[in-house]
Structure formats: C-alpha cells, structure tokens
Design an enzyme around this catalytic site. Structure first.
Site, PDB file in Angstrom:
ATOM      1  N   LYS A  20     -10.529  -3.984  -3.198  1.00 43.14           N
ATOM      2  CA  LYS A  20     -11.341  -2.755  -3.290  1.00 43.14           C
ATOM      3  C   LYS A  20     -10.539  -1.615  -3.894  1.00 43.14           C
ATOM      4  CE  LYS A  20     -13.566  -3.755   1.107  1.00 43.14           C
ATOM      5  NZ  LYS A  20     -13.360  -3.543   2.532  1.00 43.14           N
ATOM      6  N   LYS A  60       0.829  -1.209   0.000  1.00 40.92           N
ATOM      7  CA  LYS A  60       0.000   0.000   0.000  1.00 40.92           C
ATOM      8  C   LYS A  60       0.862   1.256   0.000  1.00 40.92           C
ATOM      9  CE  LYS A  60      -4.185  -1.800   2.185  1.00 40.92           C
ATOM     10  NZ  LYS A  60      -5.115  -1.655   3.295  1.00 40.92           N
ATOM     11  N   LYS A  75      -4.821 -10.410  -6.310  1.00 39.01           N
ATOM     12  CA  LYS A  75      -6.045 -10.681  -5.544  1.00 39.01           C
ATOM     13  C   LYS A  75      -7.126  -9.647  -5.862  1.00 39.01           C
ATOM     14  CE  LYS A  75      -5.400  -8.179  -1.369  1.00 39.01           C
ATOM     15  NZ  LYS A  75      -5.417  -7.874  -0.030  1.00 39.01           N
TER      16      LYS A  75
HETATM   17  P1  TYM Z   1     -10.532  -5.731   4.493  1.00 35.42           P
HETATM   18  O1  TYM Z   1     -11.740  -4.893   4.552  1.00 35.42           O
HETATM   19  O2  TYM Z   1      -9.430  -5.355   3.553  1.00 35.42           O
HETATM   20  O3  TYM Z   1     -10.921  -7.233   4.173  1.00 35.42           O
HETATM   21  C1  TYM Z   1     -11.940  -7.867   4.905  1.00 35.42           C
HETATM   22  C2  TYM Z   1     -11.800  -9.381   4.852  1.00 35.42           C
HETATM   23  O4  TYM Z   1     -11.869  -9.837   3.500  1.00 35.42           O
HETATM   24  C3  TYM Z   1     -10.748 -10.684   3.221  1.00 35.42           C
HETATM   25  N1  TYM Z   1     -10.372 -10.493   1.802  1.00 35.42           N
HETATM   26  C4  TYM Z   1     -10.256 -11.493   0.932  1.00 35.42           C
HETATM   27  N2  TYM Z   1     -10.425 -12.826   1.060  1.00 35.42           N
HETATM   28  C5  TYM Z   1     -10.229 -13.585  -0.050  1.00 35.42           C
HETATM   29  N3  TYM Z   1      -9.901 -13.070  -1.259  1.00 35.42           N
HETATM   30  C6  TYM Z   1      -9.721 -11.743  -1.437  1.00 35.42           C
HETATM   31  N4  TYM Z   1      -9.414 -11.250  -2.629  1.00 35.42           N
HETATM   32  C7  TYM Z   1      -9.900 -10.883  -0.297  1.00 35.42           C
HETATM   33  N5  TYM Z   1      -9.828  -9.544  -0.117  1.00 35.42           N
HETATM   34  C8  TYM Z   1     -10.120  -9.328   1.184  1.00 35.42           C
HETATM   35  C9  TYM Z   1      -9.665 -10.201   4.171  1.00 35.42           C
HETATM   36  O5  TYM Z   1      -8.693 -11.185   4.384  1.00 35.42           O
HETATM   37  C10 TYM Z   1     -10.461  -9.885   5.414  1.00 35.42           C
HETATM   38  O6  TYM Z   1     -10.697 -11.064   6.164  1.00 35.42           O
HETATM   39  N6  TYM Z   1      -7.291  -5.816   8.163  1.00 35.42           N
HETATM   40  C11 TYM Z   1      -8.617  -6.350   7.909  1.00 35.42           C
HETATM   41  C12 TYM Z   1      -9.690  -5.666   8.701  1.00 35.42           C
HETATM   42  C13 TYM Z   1      -9.548  -5.811  10.186  1.00 35.42           C
HETATM   43  C14 TYM Z   1      -9.682  -7.020  10.914  1.00 35.42           C
HETATM   44  C15 TYM Z   1      -9.528  -6.654  12.291  1.00 35.42           C
HETATM   45  C16 TYM Z   1      -9.929  -8.345  10.549  1.00 35.42           C
HETATM   46  C17 TYM Z   1      -9.319  -4.832  11.084  1.00 35.42           C
HETATM   47  N7  TYM Z   1      -9.320  -5.314  12.348  1.00 35.42           N
HETATM   48  C18 TYM Z   1      -9.603  -7.606  13.283  1.00 35.42           C
HETATM   49  C19 TYM Z   1      -9.978  -9.298  11.559  1.00 35.42           C
HETATM   50  C20 TYM Z   1      -9.819  -8.932  12.906  1.00 35.42           C
HETATM   51  C21 TYM Z   1      -8.901  -6.312   6.409  1.00 35.42           C
HETATM   52  O7  TYM Z   1      -8.178  -6.826   5.656  1.00 35.42           O
HETATM   53  O8  TYM Z   1     -10.016  -5.727   5.984  1.00 35.42           O
END
Ligand code: TYM
Length: 335
Positions: free
Chosen positions: A201, A113, A198
């Site tokens: 967003k 990022k 991957k």
């Molecule tokens: P975020 O919003 O980027 O993603 C949310 C969840 O979606 C999963 N994910 C995917 N899984 C499979 N294939 C993909 N292409 C893909 N893109 C996203 C992510 O692995 C995630 O599970 N850092 C976290 C948010 C967070 C969080 C936490 C998660 C903040 N605090 C505490 C668990 C526990 C995140 O990636 O958000």
C-alpha cells in the site's frame, strides 16, 4: 471439542490490494467454517505512519465492508474495529514493559519503514509489533493467517507470550502461543512494476498494485503497463524471471486452475496473449466482491450493527484475558 480460534487483521490505510486479498483475506474465508474467527480492522496500527484523520473512520468502514464482501460469514466469524476495544492498547502497554528493546529494533519491517521516514520515525512504528502481539494474545488465538511478511512479527508474539508466562505465570500458561498460518502460494504477491518487491500500500506508484475496488479500466491499464521481460513462453519458478512467476501465480490463484494446468496452458504464450487473459481473470474475480461491497456500503446501519455486535463479542474475551494478565502482574482490582 471446541473449535480452534483464529485472529487476524488488516490496516485501514487506503484500499486493499491483491496481496492483502490473496495473502490473507482469501485464506480467512476459505478456512472459516473450521474455526472460531475474529477479524479486526487494525486502526491503531494505521497511525504508526502519517495518516489522514479526515478519512480514518471511513477507511475502517471500507475495510470492514470488504471483509464481508470477500466472503467473511458472520455465522463463523466476528468482525470488529481494534480501537473500539480499549483492552488492545492496555495490553500493549503491559507487554511493552516486558519486551526487550532490541527485539523490536531487529524487526525487518521496522527497519524498512523507518528508513522511508528518515528523522521522523515515531515510537509507534517501533512498538507496532507489540500492539500486534496484544491483538493476538488477547484472544488466546491458536492460529494467525497472514502473508509471509508478518512471519517475524508472529515469532515475536510467541517470544513475548513465552516471556510473560515464564516470568509471571507461576507454572501456569497465561497467554496461549499462536501458530502462524501462511499459505505456500500467494503468501508474497509482488509489485506489478518490480517482481522483486512485494506489492504494498505504501508504494508511491499506483501502477504497482491492483486494488480490490479498482475499475475494469484501471485493472486493464495496470496489467497493460506492468513489467514483463522479452522472453517468449511463460514459466513458474525461474529466479531470472520474477515478474513472470508473479503474474502466472496471480492467474493461477484467481482462475482456480492448478499450477500444472497453468504451466501447460502458458508455456508457449507471449505477453501479448497472456496479458488480456490475466486482465479478464482479475476482473471476473473482483466483480462479485465489488458488487457485494456496493450493496453493503449502501446500508450503513447494517455495517454499524455488524461492528457493534462484533465489538461486544470480542470485548468479552479481550477483557477476560486482560484481567488475567493484570492479576498475574500483581495489579489490584478496580474499586
Ligand atoms: P497489513 O494491512 O499491512 O497487511 C494485511 C495482511 O495482508 C498481507 N499482505 C500480503 N500478503 C501477500 N503479499 C503481499 N504483497 C502482501 N501485503 C500484505 C499481510 O501479511 C497481512 O496478513 N501487521 C499486520 C496487521 C495486524 C495483524 C494483527 C495481523 C495487526 N494486528 C494481528 C494479524 C494479527 C499487517 O501487516 O497489516
């Protein structure tokens, strides 16, 4: 015996896509009756990259409504907004002070990022995993269901907890060590325009992802335009054909068919036959979610009451952990 506790979250940056659904939320839903679950909308994480203040609050409501629409059941689960509970920010600060800087500089997601942001990398982006550790450790979570891309952040969370326990625990465990819960299939859903990247967003191309709230027409268009290859006959697990593996996996997971059934069904198909099949499967899978989402959004009062009750329930646990950490670090009680 009391149930094990789960915590997970998604950022309210725009809409949710199939990666978020298949990699995370669907797994939350499937396992929820076995656990005591806490699902937050991580809006403090959402401002680690440039964001729009005019839509942040509405986006958080959208994500909370999508949790419910995807099948999160309040009998087993609590839904809340991260910024509504100040203990998240406060624990993040305390953890910052015991986290070596080089641990954060080594995070893959930070590096990826940071490159995209050039000179303007905010401190928040570097600190993102410490806030995530605070989210998890505040609830003394046993398991954290996430996609593959979050594995390194989970390892860091455990390292931070070990360090705090070791330095300040006096032989006691102050923070529980959480385990990641990552499914084998669908833990890494790939972009529709490049099967080696991957689904994300932040990809500038809308064609690269299918969002949970996409119209039928948008879904059809994205699948029609998605990248494929000139080979006839579709197969899983061929490293030379990443798009083929990804699209078959999506079909398998959204149709509920087994891998061997899908492999047999599609082994002689061409793309012209498979794409309409996948389109119909995605539309069918998302339709009930979209209908439920519309019903929830029509009743803002209901959603507010879910988030209010969620906050109250989550806050009681978070505040207790925070008080224990502060006591261990030697802070006085507020007067
Ligand atoms: P975020 O919003 O980027 O993603 C949310 C969840 O979606 C999963 N994910 C995917 N899984 C499979 N294939 C993909 N292409 C893909 N893109 C996203 C992510 O692995 C995630 O599970 N850092 C976290 C948010 C967070 C969080 C936490 C998660 C903040 N605090 C505490 C668990 C526990 C995140 O990636 O958000």
């Amino acid at each position: 015996m009391s149930k094990q506790r789960i915590l997970s979250g998604v950022q309210p940056t725009g809409n949710l896509h199939l990666g978020n659904y298949i990699g995370a939320i669907r797994n939350w839903v499937e396992g929820q009756n076995q656990y005591e679950n806490y699902f937050c909308v991580v809006d403090l994480h959402a401002i680690t990259v440039p964001h729009n203040p005019a839509t942040l609050a509405a986006d958080s409501y959208t994500i909370a409504a999508l949790y419910l629409a995807c099948g999160i059941d309040l009998t087993y689960s609590t839904i809340f907004v991260q910024s509504h509970i100040s203990a998240h920010s406060e624990l993040a600060w305390l953890l910052n002070c015991i986290t070596p800087l080089n641990w954060l500089q080594d995070m893959i997601q930070f590096k990826e990022k940071a490159v995209k942001q050039g000179e303007n990398v905010g401190t928040g982006l570097l600190d993102y995993p410490v806030l995530m550790a605070a989210d998890i450790l505040l609830y003394q979570a046993d398991k954290v269901p996430v996609g593959e891309d979050q594995k390194q952040h989970l390892e860091l969370t455990r390292d931070i907890a070990v360090r705090l326990n070791h330095q300040f625990g006096n032989g006691q465990t102050i923070l529980k060590l959480p385990e990641p819960l990552i499914r084998k299939e669908g833990a890494r859903v790939m972009s529709l325009t490049d099967g080696t990247k991957k689904m994300s967003k932040s990809d500038p191309s809308e064609l690269s992802r299918i969002n949970l709230l996409d119209t039928k027409e948008a879904i059809a268009k994205k699948i029609k335009r998605c990248k494929t290859d000139p080979v006839r006959g579709l197969e899983f697990d061929n490293p030379e054909r990443p798009e083929c593996h990804n699209l078959l996996t999506l079909y398998m997971l959204l149709s509920g068919k087994s891998k061997s059934d899908v492999a047999a069904e599609c082994q002689d198909m061409g793309w012209g036959q498979f794409k309409p099949l996948l389109t119909e499967t995605v539309i069918q899978a998302l339709q009930p979610i979209q209908e439920k989402y519309d019903r929830i959004m029509a009743s803002k009062g209901y959603l507010e009451s879910v988030l209010r009750e969620g906050r109250q329930k989550a806050e009681a646990i978070a505040n207790q952990t925070l008080a224990e950490v502060k006591a261990a670090l030697g802070y006085s009680q507020p007067l």
